[in-house]
Motif scaffolding. Structure first.
Motif, short mmCIF file in Angstrom:
data_model
loop_
_atom_site.label_atom_id
_atom_site.label_comp_id
_atom_site.label_asym_id
_atom_site.label_seq_id
_atom_site.Cartn_x
_atom_site.Cartn_y
_atom_site.Cartn_z
N VAL A 23 0.89 -1.16 0.00
CA VAL A 23 0.00 0.00 0.00
C VAL A 23 0.92 1.21 0.00
N ALA A 24 0.60 2.22 -0.80
CA ALA A 24 1.49 3.38 -0.89
C ALA A 24 0.69 4.67 -0.86
N ASN A 25 1.32 5.69 -0.33
CA ASN A 25 0.82 7.06 -0.45
C ASN A 25 2.03 7.96 -0.68
N ALA A 26 1.88 9.25 -0.59
CA ALA A 26 2.97 10.17 -0.92
C ALA A 26 4.15 10.06 0.04
N ILE A 27 3.90 9.63 1.27
CA ILE A 27 4.94 9.63 2.29
C ILE A 27 5.50 8.24 2.58
N PHE A 28 4.68 7.20 2.54
CA PHE A 28 5.10 5.87 2.95
C PHE A 28 4.72 4.82 1.91
N VAL A 29 5.53 3.76 1.86
CA VAL A 29 5.18 2.53 1.17
C VAL A 29 5.15 1.46 2.25
N VAL A 30 4.06 0.73 2.36
CA VAL A 30 3.91 -0.29 3.39
C VAL A 30 3.75 -1.65 2.72
N TYR A 31 4.75 -2.53 2.91
CA TYR A 31 4.67 -3.92 2.46
C TYR A 31 4.19 -4.74 3.64
N HIS A 32 3.34 -5.72 3.38
CA HIS A 32 2.80 -6.51 4.47
C HIS A 32 2.62 -7.96 4.07
N CYS A 33 2.66 -8.83 5.08
CA CYS A 33 2.37 -10.24 4.89
C CYS A 33 1.81 -10.78 6.21
N PRO A 34 1.10 -11.89 6.18
CA PRO A 34 0.58 -12.45 7.43
C PRO A 34 1.73 -12.75 8.40
N ARG A 35 1.49 -12.48 9.66
CA ARG A 35 2.57 -12.67 10.64
C ARG A 35 2.89 -14.14 10.83
N LYS A 36 4.15 -14.42 11.14
CA LYS A 36 4.62 -15.78 11.30
C LYS A 36 4.85 -16.14 12.76
N GLN A 37 4.80 -15.14 13.64
CA GLN A 37 5.01 -15.36 15.07
C GLN A 37 3.72 -15.01 15.82
N GLU A 38 3.76 -15.12 17.14
CA GLU A 38 2.56 -14.82 17.93
C GLU A 38 2.27 -13.34 18.03
N HIS A 39 3.18 -12.50 17.54
CA HIS A 39 2.97 -11.05 17.55
C HIS A 39 3.43 -10.48 16.21
N ALA A 40 2.94 -9.30 15.88
CA ALA A 40 3.33 -8.64 14.63
C ALA A 40 4.72 -8.04 14.78
#
Length: 109
Positions: A23-40
């Motif tokens: 997901v991107a906007n003018a300030i940030f690009v955020v790459y994401h995937c489902p978490r693999k551990q018990e916390h993000a």
């Protein structure tokens, strides 16, 4: 933000980015995937184009503070890589935090 909530290894950065879910906007690009551990976990990347080491480290500290305010690591469903873009420098902390909040909400939809 505690170190256990950070993505630190280059292989982990590469594997999250390789999925090409972003997901991107003018300030940030955020790459994401489902978490693999018990916390993000969150990784922050700031390009050398944004300034010297002092400026880049300041940006990372600010983004970490934004993340602490926006993300509950135990309940957030994704591991995230945040890439900061150049327009970040010309805006206030509150404006940048608002843009990051919007990008993170889009990432989990």
């Amino acid at each position: 933000m505690k170190k256990r909530y950070r993505v630190r290894k280059n292989e982990e950065f590469s594997s999250i980015i390789a999925l090409k879910r972003s997901v991107a906007n003018a300030i940030f690009v955020v790459y994401h995937c489902p978490r693999k551990q018990e916390h993000a976990r969150v990784g922050i990347s700031v390009s050398k184009k944004l300034g010297n080491a002092v400026v880049r480290n300041k940006i990372k500290r600010q983004v970490r503070e934004m993340i602490k305010a926006l993300v509950d690591f135990e309940n957030y469903p994704e591991d995230v890589i945040i890439i900061v873009r150049k327009p970040y420098l010309g805006r206030t902390f509150a404006q940048n935090q608002n843009d990051l909040e919007i990008a993170l909400k889009k990432a989990i939809i």
